[in-house]
Design a protein around this motif. Structure first.
Motif, PDB file in Angstrom:
ATOM      1  N   LEU A  14     -36.993  -1.790  44.628  1.00  0.00           N
ATOM      2  CA  LEU A  14     -37.952  -2.607  45.363  1.00  0.00           C
ATOM      3  C   LEU A  14     -39.348  -1.988  45.392  1.00  0.00           C
ATOM      4  CD1 LEU A  14     -35.840  -3.901  48.372  1.00  0.00           C
ATOM      5  CD2 LEU A  14     -36.665  -5.186  46.397  1.00  0.00           C
ATOM      6  N   GLY A  15     -39.447  -0.695  45.105  1.00  0.00           N
ATOM      7  CA  GLY A  15     -40.748  -0.035  45.118  1.00  0.00           C
ATOM      8  C   GLY A  15     -41.622  -0.421  43.942  1.00  0.00           C
ATOM      9  N   ASN A  16     -41.002  -0.577  42.758  1.00  0.00           N
ATOM     10  CA  ASN A  16     -41.815  -0.888  41.576  1.00  0.00           C
ATOM     11  C   ASN A  16     -41.310  -2.095  40.797  1.00  0.00           C
ATOM     12  OD1 ASN A  16     -39.581   0.032  40.151  1.00  0.00           O
ATOM     13  ND2 ASN A  16     -40.469   2.015  39.673  1.00  0.00           N
ATOM     14  N   GLY A  17     -40.226  -2.722  41.233  1.00  0.00           N
ATOM     15  CA  GLY A  17     -39.720  -3.927  40.581  1.00  0.00           C
ATOM     16  C   GLY A  17     -38.934  -3.679  39.302  1.00  0.00           C
ATOM     17  N   ALA A  18     -38.677  -2.418  38.960  1.00  0.00           N
ATOM     18  CA  ALA A  18     -37.954  -2.102  37.723  1.00  0.00           C
ATOM     19  C   ALA A  18     -36.451  -2.272  37.920  1.00  0.00           C
ATOM     20  CB  ALA A  18     -38.248  -0.668  37.291  1.00  0.00           C
ATOM     21  N   ARG A  19     -35.777  -2.725  36.870  1.00  0.00           N
ATOM     22  CA  ARG A  19     -34.324  -2.816  36.912  1.00  0.00           C
ATOM     23  C   ARG A  19     -33.756  -1.416  36.694  1.00  0.00           C
ATOM     24  NH1 ARG A  19     -31.833  -7.358  33.673  1.00  0.00           N
ATOM     25  NH2 ARG A  19     -33.055  -6.395  32.035  1.00  0.00           N
ATOM     26  N   LEU A  20     -32.949  -0.954  37.638  1.00  0.00           N
ATOM     27  CA  LEU A  20     -32.358   0.376  37.555  1.00  0.00           C
ATOM     28  C   LEU A  20     -31.047   0.370  36.781  1.00  0.00           C
ATOM     29  CD1 LEU A  20     -32.882   1.497  41.261  1.00  0.00           C
ATOM     30  CD2 LEU A  20     -34.242   2.147  39.268  1.00  0.00           C
ATOM     31  N   HIS A  21     -30.289  -0.716  36.930  1.00  0.00           N
ATOM     32  CA  HIS A  21     -28.972  -0.766  36.292  1.00  0.00           C
ATOM     33  C   HIS A  21     -28.537  -2.215  36.157  1.00  0.00           C
ATOM     34  CE1 HIS A  21     -25.389   1.276  34.916  1.00  0.00           C
ATOM     35  NE2 HIS A  21     -24.652   0.460  35.642  1.00  0.00           N
ATOM     36  N   GLU A  22     -27.696  -2.464  35.159  1.00  0.00           N
ATOM     37  CA  GLU A  22     -27.153  -3.794  34.929  1.00  0.00           C
ATOM     38  C   GLU A  22     -25.670  -3.650  34.628  1.00  0.00           C
ATOM     39  OE1 GLU A  22     -29.454  -6.980  32.740  1.00  0.00           O
ATOM     40  OE2 GLU A  22     -28.011  -6.348  31.223  1.00  0.00           O
ATOM     41  N   ILE A  23     -24.852  -4.449  35.291  1.00  0.00           N
ATOM     42  CA  ILE A  23     -23.410  -4.403  35.111  1.00  0.00           C
ATOM     43  C   ILE A  23     -22.959  -5.771  34.608  1.00  0.00           C
ATOM     44  CG2 ILE A  23     -21.181  -4.063  36.255  1.00  0.00           C
ATOM     45  CD1 ILE A  23     -22.778  -2.541  38.463  1.00  0.00           C
ATOM     46  N   HIS A  24     -22.275  -5.803  33.465  1.00  0.00           N
ATOM     47  CA  HIS A  24     -21.755  -7.046  32.914  1.00  0.00           C
ATOM     48  C   HIS A  24     -20.292  -7.194  33.329  1.00  0.00           C
ATOM     49  CE1 HIS A  24     -25.303  -7.738  30.476  1.00  0.00           C
ATOM     50  NE2 HIS A  24     -25.312  -6.429  30.287  1.00  0.00           N
ATOM     51  N   LEU A  25     -19.946  -8.393  33.805  1.00  0.00           N
ATOM     52  CA  LEU A  25     -18.595  -8.655  34.301  1.00  0.00           C
ATOM     53  C   LEU A  25     -17.909  -9.732  33.468  1.00  0.00           C
ATOM     54  CD1 LEU A  25     -19.445  -8.811  38.111  1.00  0.00           C
ATOM     55  CD2 LEU A  25     -18.444  -6.900  36.874  1.00  0.00           C
ATOM     56  N   PRO A  26     -16.573  -9.735  33.409  1.00  0.00           N
ATOM     57  CA  PRO A  26     -15.863 -10.773  32.666  1.00  0.00           C
ATOM     58  C   PRO A  26     -15.796 -12.112  33.407  1.00  0.00           C
ATOM     59  CG  PRO A  26     -14.308  -9.222  33.601  1.00  0.00           C
ATOM     60  CD  PRO A  26     -15.680  -8.690  33.880  1.00  0.00           C
ATOM     61  N   VAL A  27     -16.127 -12.107  34.701  1.00  0.00           N
ATOM     62  CA  VAL A  27     -16.184 -13.332  35.506  1.00  0.00           C
ATOM     63  C   VAL A  27     -17.558 -13.429  36.152  1.00  0.00           C
ATOM     64  CG1 VAL A  27     -13.712 -13.517  35.948  1.00  0.00           C
ATOM     65  CG2 VAL A  27     -15.112 -12.141  37.446  1.00  0.00           C
ATOM     66  N   ASP A  28     -17.976 -14.663  36.461  1.00  0.00           N
ATOM     67  CA  ASP A  28     -19.309 -14.883  37.015  1.00  0.00           C
ATOM     68  C   ASP A  28     -19.356 -14.473  38.492  1.00  0.00           C
ATOM     69  OD1 ASP A  28     -21.932 -15.676  37.047  1.00  0.00           O
ATOM     70  OD2 ASP A  28     -21.517 -17.810  37.134  1.00  0.00           O
ATOM     71  N   PRO A  29     -20.190 -13.495  38.859  1.00  0.00           N
ATOM     72  CA  PRO A  29     -20.287 -13.083  40.267  1.00  0.00           C
ATOM     73  C   PRO A  29     -21.066 -14.120  41.079  1.00  0.00           C
ATOM     74  CG  PRO A  29     -21.870 -11.865  38.959  1.00  0.00           C
ATOM     75  CD  PRO A  29     -21.080 -12.708  38.001  1.00  0.00           C
ATOM     76  N   HIS A  30     -20.585 -14.386  42.296  1.00  0.00           N
ATOM     77  CA  HIS A  30     -21.236 -15.381  43.142  1.00  0.00           C
ATOM     78  C   HIS A  30     -21.767 -14.804  44.446  1.00  0.00           C
ATOM     79  CE1 HIS A  30     -20.179 -18.701  40.562  1.00  0.00           C
ATOM     80  NE2 HIS A  30     -18.956 -18.211  40.478  1.00  0.00           N
ATOM     81  N   ALA A  31     -21.373 -13.587  44.784  1.00  0.00           N
ATOM     82  CA  ALA A  31     -21.814 -13.006  46.051  1.00  0.00           C
ATOM     83  C   ALA A  31     -21.892 -11.486  45.937  1.00  0.00           C
ATOM     84  CB  ALA A  31     -20.837 -13.377  47.169  1.00  0.00           C
ATOM     85  N   VAL A  32     -22.911 -10.916  46.566  1.00  0.00           N
ATOM     86  CA  VAL A  32     -23.040  -9.457  46.652  1.00  0.00           C
ATOM     87  C   VAL A  32     -23.467  -9.110  48.074  1.00  0.00           C
ATOM     88  CG1 VAL A  32     -23.562  -9.008  44.231  1.00  0.00           C
ATOM     89  CG2 VAL A  32     -25.421  -9.540  45.782  1.00  0.00           C
ATOM     90  N   VAL A  33     -22.972  -7.980  48.561  1.00  0.00           N
ATOM     91  CA  VAL A  33     -23.325  -7.520  49.901  1.00  0.00           C
ATOM     92  C   VAL A  33     -23.100  -6.013  49.961  1.00  0.00           C
ATOM     93  CG1 VAL A  33     -21.020  -7.901  50.876  1.00  0.00           C
ATOM     94  CG2 VAL A  33     -23.014  -7.985  52.376  1.00  0.00           C
ATOM     95  N   PHE A  34     -23.903  -5.334  50.774  1.00  0.00           N
ATOM     96  CA  PHE A  34     -23.670  -3.922  51.048  1.00  0.00           C
ATOM     97  C   PHE A  34     -22.790  -3.816  52.290  1.00  0.00           C
ATOM     98  CE2 PHE A  34     -27.408  -3.220  48.381  1.00  0.00           C
ATOM     99  CZ  PHE A  34     -27.017  -2.089  47.672  1.00  0.00           C
ATOM    100  N   ALA A  35     -21.684  -3.080  52.188  1.00  0.00           N
ATOM    101  CA  ALA A  35     -20.797  -2.847  53.319  1.00  0.00           C
ATOM    102  C   ALA A  35     -21.434  -1.801  54.238  1.00  0.00           C
ATOM    103  CB  ALA A  35     -19.440  -2.370  52.821  1.00  0.00           C
ATOM    104  N   PRO A  36     -20.986  -1.700  55.483  1.00  0.00           N
ATOM    105  CA  PRO A  36     -21.571  -0.738  56.430  1.00  0.00           C
ATOM    106  C   PRO A  36     -21.560   0.708  55.936  1.00  0.00           C
ATOM    107  CG  PRO A  36     -20.167  -2.270  57.604  1.00  0.00           C
ATOM    108  CD  PRO A  36     -19.984  -2.544  56.135  1.00  0.00           C
ATOM    109  N   GLY A  37     -20.597   1.073  55.100  1.00  0.00           N
ATOM    110  CA  GLY A  37     -20.520   2.432  54.579  1.00  0.00           C
ATOM    111  C   GLY A  37     -21.376   2.666  53.343  1.00  0.00           C
ATOM    112  N   GLY A  38     -22.112   1.634  52.895  1.00  0.00           N
ATOM    113  CA  GLY A  38     -22.976   1.765  51.729  1.00  0.00           C
ATOM    114  C   GLY A  38     -22.361   1.281  50.427  1.00  0.00           C
TER     115      GLY A  38
END
Length: 64
Positions: free
Chosen positions: A25-49
């Motif tokens: 978020l500081g510079n807008g650069a993509r840090l990492h990309e993960i390709h999955l065999p199924v289409d992801p529909h939701a992402v969230v950070f859990a309380p433990g990180g």
């Protein structure tokens, strides 16, 4: 989209088109990309990180 900290760096995590992207978020650069065999529909950070991804009937938990 989920907002959180990864190694102390504020990041945004996006999920679309069989890909999860992690963006600095500081510079807008993509840090990492993960390709999955199924289409992801939701992402969230859990309380433990952990990053939790919902894709199809699967729940994927990524932790450092």
């Amino acid at each position: 989209m989920a907002l959180g900290l990864l190694d102390g760096v504020p990041v945004a995590v996006t999920a679309d088109y069989f890909t999860v992207g992690i963006w600095d978020l500081g510079n807008g650069a993509r840090l990492h990309e993960i390709h999955l065999p199924v289409d992801p529909h939701a992402v969230v950070f859990a309380p433990g990180g952990e990053l939790v991804i919902g894709a199809g009937y699967e729940a994927i938990v990524l932790e450092r």
